[in-house]
Design an enzyme around this catalytic site. Sequence first.
Site, PDB file in Angstrom:
ATOM      1  CB  THR A  74      -0.934   0.000   1.219  1.00 36.11           C
ATOM      2  OG1 THR A  74      -1.685  -1.216   1.238  1.00 36.11           O
ATOM      3  CG2 THR A  74      -1.896   1.169   1.155  1.00 36.11           C
ATOM      4  CE  LYS A 141       3.985   0.897  10.374  1.00 37.29           C
ATOM      5  NZ  LYS A 141       3.794   0.423   8.967  1.00 37.29           N
ATOM      6  N   GLY A 142       4.965  -4.299  10.616  1.00 35.92           N
ATOM      7  CA  GLY A 142       6.244  -4.968  10.542  1.00 35.92           C
ATOM      8  C   GLY A 142       6.241  -6.328   9.886  1.00 35.92           C
ATOM      9  CD  GLU A 150       7.247  -0.193   8.435  1.00 38.32           C
ATOM     10  OE1 GLU A 150       6.909  -0.456   7.269  1.00 38.32           O
ATOM     11  OE2 GLU A 150       6.871  -0.859   9.423  1.00 38.32           O
TER      12      GLU A 150
END
Length: 277
Positions: A74, A141-142, A150
């Site tokens: 994305t 995340k990740g 990030e």
Amino acid sequence: MAASSLLPSSSSSSSSLRLYRALPSPCRRHQAAPVRAFSAPAALTQDDLKKLAAIKAVEYVSSGMVIGLGTGSTAAFVVAEIGTLLSSGKLTNIVGVPTSKRTYEQALSLGIPLSTLDEHPRIDLAIDGADEVDPDLNLVKGRGGALLREKMVEAASGKFVVVVDETKLVSGLGGSGLAMPVEVVQFCWKYNLTRLQGLFEEEGCEAKLRLGDDGKPYVTDNSNYIVDLYFMTPIKDAIAAGKKISALEGVVEHGLFLDMATAVIIAGKDGVTVKAK
């Protein structure tokens, strides 16, 4: 911060998105924040919807900004849109701070000027994807392996806009049953894998070393390993969980991004919605 102050003005890139209604936010701590929904043409693929959501996210970008550039499928649409707007002259004087080597390579190929946190310790805006989003806009995340960079870039950002599709919405973090990553040093990784699993026995947690396509341990951009945690039930207290994980020697970073997102743009079958604090 009022949600209305977070929404950018429309741009020509997103003329296909039409504001059609305001919905009450489902966020438990942010009941006053409206959800704005944007219609989308019928029969769009998931990638089409992600692209529409990415275009909406880039409306937050103004000329002269330092932008944190996220990692993942994305986020790649976001980087591509920024590159298009720069090449057309609709954006100028942008500096990007990439969160991974692959984002660096994509941005460089698009002619986006790049820098680092060393040179720009204060970032105006970061845009990235997420693997899970709970009702309070907390994130996992990740899964793409870039969680450390990030988190560093996004924590340094004045605003953090997240772009996801509706499959990433969960009632509680860890609720998807998919990986919640923890980046660990290579030294005695198995020792830390065992300790990480032991922290969450009540949640039925299983810890696994992430492997690459070649069957060897996956190595991050920072030369570390990743231990993926799989939960049978959602994490009961994400803040406490994050503190426990970080307290383990040899743990570099975890994939719980808590109280960081300014807004989440969600692509779904009914169009694109924005949830903001």
